[in-house]
Design a protein around this motif. Structure first.
Motif, PDB file in Angstrom:
ATOM      1  N   LEU A  72       0.827  -1.208   0.000  1.00 35.03           N
ATOM      2  CA  LEU A  72       0.000   0.000   0.000  1.00 35.03           C
ATOM      3  C   LEU A  72       0.863   1.260   0.000  1.00 35.03           C
ATOM      4  O   LEU A  72       0.507   2.260  -0.615  1.00 35.03           O
ATOM      5  CB  LEU A  72      -0.944  -0.012   1.199  1.00 35.03           C
ATOM      6  CG  LEU A  72      -2.066   1.011   1.186  1.00 35.03           C
ATOM      7  CD1 LEU A  72      -2.971   0.809  -0.023  1.00 35.03           C
ATOM      8  CD2 LEU A  72      -2.878   0.917   2.468  1.00 35.03           C
ATOM      9  N   LEU A  73       2.007   1.203   0.666  1.00 32.62           N
ATOM     10  CA  LEU A  73       2.920   2.350   0.662  1.00 32.62           C
ATOM     11  C   LEU A  73       3.340   2.711  -0.757  1.00 32.62           C
ATOM     12  O   LEU A  73       3.323   3.879  -1.136  1.00 32.62           O
ATOM     13  CB  LEU A  73       4.158   2.070   1.520  1.00 32.62           C
ATOM     14  CG  LEU A  73       5.258   3.124   1.400  1.00 32.62           C
ATOM     15  CD1 LEU A  73       4.879   4.370   2.170  1.00 32.62           C
ATOM     16  CD2 LEU A  73       6.586   2.585   1.855  1.00 32.62           C
ATOM     17  N   LEU A  74       3.701   1.697  -1.532  1.00 33.14           N
ATOM     18  CA  LEU A  74       4.132   1.971  -2.907  1.00 33.14           C
ATOM     19  C   LEU A  74       3.004   2.527  -3.766  1.00 33.14           C
ATOM     20  O   LEU A  74       3.239   3.343  -4.654  1.00 33.14           O
ATOM     21  CB  LEU A  74       4.684   0.705  -3.559  1.00 33.14           C
ATOM     22  CG  LEU A  74       6.035   0.238  -3.036  1.00 33.14           C
ATOM     23  CD1 LEU A  74       6.452  -1.042  -3.727  1.00 33.14           C
ATOM     24  CD2 LEU A  74       7.083   1.299  -3.211  1.00 33.14           C
ATOM     25  N   PRO A  78       3.082   7.943  -4.544  1.00 32.59           N
ATOM     26  CA  PRO A  78       2.997   8.969  -5.592  1.00 32.59           C
ATOM     27  C   PRO A  78       1.927  10.025  -5.294  1.00 32.59           C
ATOM     28  O   PRO A  78       2.122  11.209  -5.586  1.00 32.59           O
ATOM     29  CB  PRO A  78       2.641   8.177  -6.857  1.00 32.59           C
ATOM     30  CG  PRO A  78       3.115   6.797  -6.584  1.00 32.59           C
ATOM     31  CD  PRO A  78       2.937   6.589  -5.104  1.00 32.59           C
ATOM     32  N   PHE A  79       0.809   9.612  -4.682  1.00 31.99           N
ATOM     33  CA  PHE A  79      -0.236  10.574  -4.335  1.00 31.99           C
ATOM     34  C   PHE A  79       0.243  11.516  -3.232  1.00 31.99           C
ATOM     35  O   PHE A  79      -0.054  12.705  -3.252  1.00 31.99           O
ATOM     36  CB  PHE A  79      -1.510   9.853  -3.898  1.00 31.99           C
ATOM     37  CG  PHE A  79      -2.154   9.078  -5.000  1.00 31.99           C
ATOM     38  CD1 PHE A  79      -2.833   9.718  -6.022  1.00 31.99           C
ATOM     39  CD2 PHE A  79      -2.058   7.695  -5.040  1.00 31.99           C
ATOM     40  CE1 PHE A  79      -3.418   9.009  -7.059  1.00 31.99           C
ATOM     41  CE2 PHE A  79      -2.632   6.964  -6.073  1.00 31.99           C
ATOM     42  CZ  PHE A  79      -3.312   7.623  -7.079  1.00 31.99           C
ATOM     43  N   ALA A  80       0.989  10.982  -2.281  1.00 33.42           N
ATOM     44  CA  ALA A  80       1.519  11.816  -1.200  1.00 33.42           C
ATOM     45  C   ALA A  80       2.505  12.844  -1.754  1.00 33.42           C
ATOM     46  O   ALA A  80       2.474  14.023  -1.381  1.00 33.42           O
ATOM     47  CB  ALA A  80       2.191  10.950  -0.143  1.00 33.42           C
ATOM     48  N   VAL A  85       3.698  18.430  -3.544  1.00 35.21           N
ATOM     49  CA  VAL A  85       4.091  19.366  -4.613  1.00 35.21           C
ATOM     50  C   VAL A  85       2.992  20.403  -4.831  1.00 35.21           C
ATOM     51  O   VAL A  85       3.272  21.611  -4.939  1.00 35.21           O
ATOM     52  CB  VAL A  85       4.414  18.609  -5.922  1.00 35.21           C
ATOM     53  CG1 VAL A  85       4.533  19.570  -7.101  1.00 35.21           C
ATOM     54  CG2 VAL A  85       5.689  17.798  -5.761  1.00 35.21           C
ATOM     55  N   ALA A  86       1.744  19.972  -4.879  1.00 39.56           N
ATOM     56  CA  ALA A  86       0.635  20.919  -5.062  1.00 39.56           C
ATOM     57  C   ALA A  86       0.566  21.901  -3.896  1.00 39.56           C
ATOM     58  O   ALA A  86       0.331  23.099  -4.104  1.00 39.56           O
ATOM     59  CB  ALA A  86      -0.685  20.161  -5.187  1.00 39.56           C
TER      60      ALA A  86
END
Length: 131
Positions: A72-74, A78-80, A85-86
């Protein structure tokens, strides 16, 4: 520099410091880090069990090892990163947040987290999802 950028930059500095510690100390060796309190108290794996070992593996560029510890971490990393960044871009530009996650999206994330926790404790799936 805008004052609002301090929060995302401080978060990045804290994450980098934590990554350096996890990189330097091997979580696979007993005694370097404490046991997961949920695992210690209940005997069940929580959603985050294996995350530190997964991060350690990722920092050593061992994606398969990270997947074995906490898939689940992987999937969520990318969303985190995209969210951070946003946040940083929004803080730098001074634009207010225009979008909040709809209730269905939050509910979906919660259902996925609970389902992952339950499934990783099912003996038939244990070897695949357990850290």
């Amino acid at each position: 520099m805008r004052r609002a950028v301090l929060a995302p930059l401080t978060t990045a500095a804290a994450a980098t410091a934590a990554a350096v510690v996890v990189l330097a100390l091997d979580p696979y060796e007993p005694g370097h880090f404490p046991t997961c309190p949920v695992l210690a108290l209940t005997g069940f794996f929580c959603t985050g069990c294996g995350t530190m070992r997964a991060v350690h593996s990722l920092l050593h560029l061992d994606v398969a090892g990270a997947w074995d510890m906490n898939p689940l971490l992987l999937l969520l990393a990318p969303f985190a990163v995209a969210t951070w960044v946003a946040w940083t871009v929004r803080a730098w530009s001074g634009r207010p947040r225009r979008w909040a996650a709809p209730p269905w999206a939050i509910a979906t994330v919660l259902v996925v987290l609970v389902a992952f926790t339950v499934l990783r404790n099912v003996p038939a799936l244990g070897p695949w999802l357990a850290p």
